[in-house]
Write an enzyme that holds these catalytic residues in place. Structure first.
Site, PDB file in Angstrom:
ATOM      1  CD  GLU A 111      -2.559   2.434  -3.652  1.00 39.28           C
ATOM      2  OE1 GLU A 111      -3.127   3.545  -3.611  1.00 39.28           O
ATOM      3  OE2 GLU A 111      -2.912   1.466  -2.953  1.00 39.28           O
ATOM      4  CG  HIS A 112      -0.208   6.190  -0.667  1.00 35.51           C
ATOM      5  ND1 HIS A 112      -0.753   7.270  -0.013  1.00 35.51           N
ATOM      6  CD2 HIS A 112      -1.165   5.222  -0.641  1.00 35.51           C
ATOM      7  CE1 HIS A 112      -1.973   6.976   0.407  1.00 35.51           C
ATOM      8  NE2 HIS A 112      -2.243   5.733   0.040  1.00 35.51           N
ATOM      9  CG  HIS A 167      -1.721   1.223   1.406  1.00 35.87           C
ATOM     10  ND1 HIS A 167      -1.360   2.204   2.302  1.00 35.87           N
ATOM     11  CD2 HIS A 167      -2.863   1.669   0.809  1.00 35.87           C
ATOM     12  CE1 HIS A 167      -2.242   3.186   2.256  1.00 35.87           C
ATOM     13  NE2 HIS A 167      -3.158   2.893   1.363  1.00 35.87           N
ATOM     14  CD  GLU A 216      -4.996   5.429   3.600  1.00 34.32           C
ATOM     15  OE1 GLU A 216      -5.742   4.649   2.981  1.00 34.32           O
ATOM     16  OE2 GLU A 216      -3.848   5.727   3.224  1.00 34.32           O
TER      17      GLU A 216
END
Length: 436
Positions: free
Chosen positions: A67-68, A64, A144
């Protein structure tokens, strides 16, 4: 180059027919497309067969996080240029990470396919991972994480996965944990790219007004840097059984949130369509048994539903409800009562027919979205190595029998194998966590 072509007819009308094509490039990268000639848009995704289940406790969240980070700049584009690249053309660019896949995708007008492939290919092949952005993005991810912590109806599913999958990576949160996110370095990310972002683990899927040969030509030119690694990556088998446990968390909230269930079926299981039909009947929509009983009859909940998550080799099934703390025990009792009814009493022909119509309608309406079609193509290639036709899906649902529903319910709804997670409003300051 391997090329496979076929046709899937979604409707008898010539205007609604779609064409499915598949090509595998010499480097192992797979390209699948579905041509829908009556739209003016294309949804395209670059899928990598890696997700949080491929991580360890020490690098949980790296899929993840990467991905950022790819959006923070590549060899050719700065972060602002990436952000504007397709939006200036009226398009959309984004990405997501699941337990098993990472997908970078775009929605564009059909005239802008070249620009979309250009940007997407650069993201997955040439990320710079600038050090100046690394620490900043860690802060973004930590925020987040806080958002998830403040959203108990989302958070409880992470707790539930950890509860039933326990120490297996499928029990890890996709976003990771604060301590692992803080630890990631540029070397960690580049090592992960080198290991996983390889063509034999990639699928490019596209749906809409797309010409397959033109797509193959564009992908072949833009992905020329990506070489086959020749290595084979094995995943640890997902758990088929779980030791039941009950976890209780306290948080500064006003409702209790409950998630209960057990390990279910994988996406290839022959009973998967029976399970999906059963799940629809039990807890999908206003006509479902859970909604009609717990919400409409008793008024105990605004949100109550069942779920069935099918992964490549395992999955989970369960029920979620949010309710006032005084109704927790009674709500759980009512849920178990509905599950027991499905085990003991055959559903009526009328209810089964209505449920099948609901499930089939939901699938077909979903296919009016080019993004849904693109995602169906990409995930289908990873799971089945082919496109499962709509006719095949619909006929499989039609083939579900009353006795199949009862058999699957009896097998899965064994309460001594159920795990339960409850998040309750915090009474004393500080909060506690108890596990049994």
């Amino acid at each position: 180059m391997l090329k496979i072509s076929g046709r899937e007819s979604a409707d008898t009308s010539p205007l609604l027919r779609s064409k499915y094509h598949k090509t595998v490039l010499p480097n192992g990268l797979c390209i699948v497309s579905e041509a829908i000639p009556y739209v003016r848009s294309i949804s395209i995704g670059v899928w990598i067969n890696v997700g949080s289940r491929d991580e360890s406790e020490s690098n949980n969240g790296i899929s993840h996080f990467l991905e950022h980070m790819v959006f923070k700049g590549t060899e050719r584009f700065t972060a602002p240029q990436i952000a504007r690249s397709l939006e200036r053309l009226g398009g959309y660019l984004n990405a997501f990470t699941t337990k098993e896949h990472t997908c970078y995708y775009a929605r564009i007008l059909d005239d802008h396919l070249r620009q979309a492939v250009d940007v997407l290919s650069d993201l997955v092949q040439n990320p710079k991972v600038p050090g100046s952005e690394l620490e900043k993005e860690k802060g973004v991810i930590l925020e987040e994480l806080k958002n998830i912590e403040d959203d108990p109806d989302d958070l409880i599913h992470d707790y539930f996965d950890h509860n039933i999958f326990q120490k297996h990576p499928l029990g890890f949160p996709i976003i990771g944990r604060a301590e692992t996110v803080k630890s990631f370095s540029r070397d960690d990310l580049f090592g992960y790219i080198h290991h996983h972002y390889v063509p034999e683990r990639m699928v490019v899927s596209a749906a809409g007004n797309v010409d397959h040969d033109a797509l193959v030509d564009l992908v072949g030119k833009c992905f020329h840097k990506t070489k086959n690694s020749g290595s084979h990556i094995r995943r640890s088998t997902g758990p088929r059984h779980s030791r039941p446990r009950k976890d209780l968390f306290e948080k500064p909230i006003t409702q209790a949130h409950i998630c209960l269930g057990t390990i279910g079926y994988g996406v290839k299981n022959r009973q998967r369509f029976t399970l999906l039909t059963l799940n629809t009947l039990l807890g999908e929509g206003m006509s479902s048994r859970l909604f009609q009983n717990i919400r409409e009859r008793y008024g105990f909940a605004y949100s109550v539903y069942s779920f069935a998550n099918l992964l490549s080799d395992t999955g989970n099934v369960g029920v979620y409800i949010s309710t006032d703390t005084k109704n927790v025990d009674r709500s759980i009792e009512l849920i178990y009562r509905e599950l027991q009814k499905l085990r003991e009493t055959p559903v009526s022909r009328a209810e089964l027919a209505r449920t099948k119509a609901q499930l089939k309608g939901s699938i077909m309406i979903g296919l009016e979205s080019m993004s849904n079609r693109m995602m169906r193509l990409g995930s289908g290639e990873f799971y089945f190595n082919r496109c499962i036709s709509l006719d095949e899906v619909l006929s499989s649902i039609d083939a579900v029998r009353i006795e199949d529903i009862q058999s699957v319910a009896d097998k899965l709804f064994q309460f001594d194998l159920f795990s339960t997670v409850i998040i309750t409003p915090m009474v004393p300051a500080g909060g506690t966590h108890k596990a049994a």
